[in-house]
Design a protein around this motif. Structure first.
Motif, PDB file in Angstrom:
ATOM      1  N   LEU A 100       0.833  -1.207   0.000  1.00 28.86           N
ATOM      2  CA  LEU A 100       0.000   0.000   0.000  1.00 28.86           C
ATOM      3  C   LEU A 100       0.871   1.262   0.000  1.00 28.86           C
ATOM      4  N   CYS A 101       1.929   1.261   0.787  1.00 26.83           N
ATOM      5  CA  CYS A 101       2.851   2.409   0.834  1.00 26.83           C
ATOM      6  C   CYS A 101       3.524   2.623  -0.521  1.00 26.83           C
ATOM      7  N   LEU A 102       3.903   1.539  -1.191  1.00 25.21           N
ATOM      8  CA  LEU A 102       4.566   1.642  -2.500  1.00 25.21           C
ATOM      9  C   LEU A 102       3.636   2.273  -3.539  1.00 25.21           C
ATOM     10  N   TYR A 103       2.397   1.795  -3.596  1.00 21.64           N
ATOM     11  CA  TYR A 103       1.457   2.343  -4.576  1.00 21.64           C
ATOM     12  C   TYR A 103       1.083   3.788  -4.250  1.00 21.64           C
ATOM     13  N   THR A 104       0.999   4.117  -2.967  1.00 20.87           N
ATOM     14  CA  THR A 104       0.700   5.502  -2.579  1.00 20.87           C
ATOM     15  C   THR A 104       1.819   6.432  -3.041  1.00 20.87           C
TER      16      THR A 104
END
Length: 409
Positions: A100-104
């Motif tokens: 989730l952090c990567l896509y954000t």
């Protein structure tokens, strides 16, 4: 929106429920814009995002992810304070949270140069170099997405790609692309596009060639061709496209590197791939022909192999696919004809001339047929006249760019 923020700020037991409501609300563009303008909104989300309660932390991360989808640069830049925390959590233990952090981050860097400029001194490249050694495919695919967004930035050739090349990222990218059939297609597709953006920057071809990119990608293409048609996984065309483009562009940028890959099997693999995707994914025809053009442009080996393997009829069948395909096929025939009379004789033995005449009416100012015909005239001048070629040339007498060439013919 204010009520949602107040609900989130309350230290009550139903904070998670308020966060969940906020997440759904933030899927709306106007809500996103109103939320970031509220005093303390991002600060509140960051506080919950850094919470020690895993479920609260995850819901706050989902809210930030929804904000990152905004195409409004003001919304992205409101998220500037959260970037350092997002980077920190890339080394976390939860796969879903890391993903989730990567896509954000990937979404944020698309919209805001300010965020990209902030992430570089914060050490995003070393963090990604550590992340790329993760065994989890979901993490790798998210990382590939983030990196591909960074590499498309206008400042990438001068500010981002040099840092990437100084890290272990390129060798791992190449490894993951070439193991895509075994390790995971999603990550392989993302990293194949990353390699494509690096090659297109015109700054890194020598570094990639030193890593063995050319033979590695050729070997991958041979593997891909061997999977067809029985065992080809769904979505394989999404990997084939950037792989063909990487190979074609590497050959276009670096003269003489064809010698590294003089293998007739490459041509067979290329035509097998094109045959397999011809009906459902015709856009790949253009990609394959661009590679074939660059293989035959300087190197007699591939021109000879194309003729000796009997692949010329298969090439001629691609002429009518599209205008761009027609131009590329004719350019490849030019490449062959330029190698000398013996090659022209081979072309003359195929029904090339009847296929060439209709292409003279192409609106392309460089009509490759006009380039190819002089090479063939030693063999085909009489045939050309018999088949009405003179009339086809006359129509170009009124086109300023082509008038001189048509008159010469």
């Amino acid at each position: 929106v204010l009520e949602l923020l107040r609900g989130v700020q309350k230290g009550s037991d139903d904070r998670k429920r308020w966060l969940s409501h906020l997440r759904w609300a933030l899927q709306n563009k106007e809500t996103q814009q109103k939320f970031v303008r509220l005093d303390g909104s991002i600060r509140t989300l960051i506080g919950l995002f850094t919470s020690s309660l895993a479920d609260i932390q995850m819901e706050a991360a989902r809210c930030l992810h929804e904000l990152s989808h905004s195409s409004d640069p003001a919304v992205a830049e409101a998220c500037l304070p959260v970037t350092s925390y997002l980077l920190t959590y890339l080394s976390g233990h939860s796969i879903e949270f890391t993903e989730l952090c990567l896509y954000t981050l990937g979404n944020l860097v698309v919209e805001s140069q300010a965020i990209r400029k902030q992430l570089l001194p914060q050490g995003i490249i070393p963090v990604l170099a550590s992340c790329i050694q993760s065994p989890h495919e979901a993490v790798l695919e998210g990382l590939g997405y983030l990196l591909s967004q960074l590499l498309q930035a206008k400042e990438a050739p001068t500010e981002i790609i040099p840092l990437v090349l100084d890290s272990v990222l390129p060798q791992h990218m190449l490894r993951l692309v070439c193991s895509g059939l075994k390790a995971g297609l999603g990550a392989a597709v993302e990293f194949a596009w990353c390699l494509h953006y690096i090659i297109c920057s015109h700054t890194a071809d020598a570094a990639l060639l030193t890593l063995g990119a050319l033979p590695a990608l050729v070997s991958l293409l041979l593997d891909l061709a061997s999977e067809m048609p029985q065992d080809a996984p769904e979505g394989l065309e999404l990997l084939v496209c950037p792989v063909l483009r990487c190979l074609g562009n590497l050959l276009a940028e670096e003269s003489g590197c064809e010698a590294q890959i003089q293998d007739e099997r490459l041509l067979i693999a290329l035509f097998l791939v094109l045959e397999h995707f011809f009906q459902q994914h015709p856009f790949l025809i253009q990609e394959g022909l661009w590679l074939l053009n660059n293989l035959t442009a300087d190197e007699p080996f591939f021109c000879s192999a194309l003729l000796s393997l009997g692949l010329l009829p298969a090439l001629l069948q691609l002429l009518p696919c599209s205008q761009m395909a027609t131009v590329l096929v004719l350019t490849i025939l030019c490449n062959i004809a330029e190698k000398g009379p013996a090659y022209c004789q081979h072309l003359h033995q195929q029904p090339v001339l009847p296929l060439l005449l209709p292409t003279l009416s192409l609106p392309d100012p460089e009509v490759p047929a006009l380039l190819l015909l002089p090479s063939l005239f030693t063999q085909t001048a009489a045939d050309f006249l018999r088949q009405g070629g003179h009339g086809a040339l006359e129509q170009h007498q009124s086109t300023p760019q082509l008038q001189e060439r048509a008159q010469a013919l």
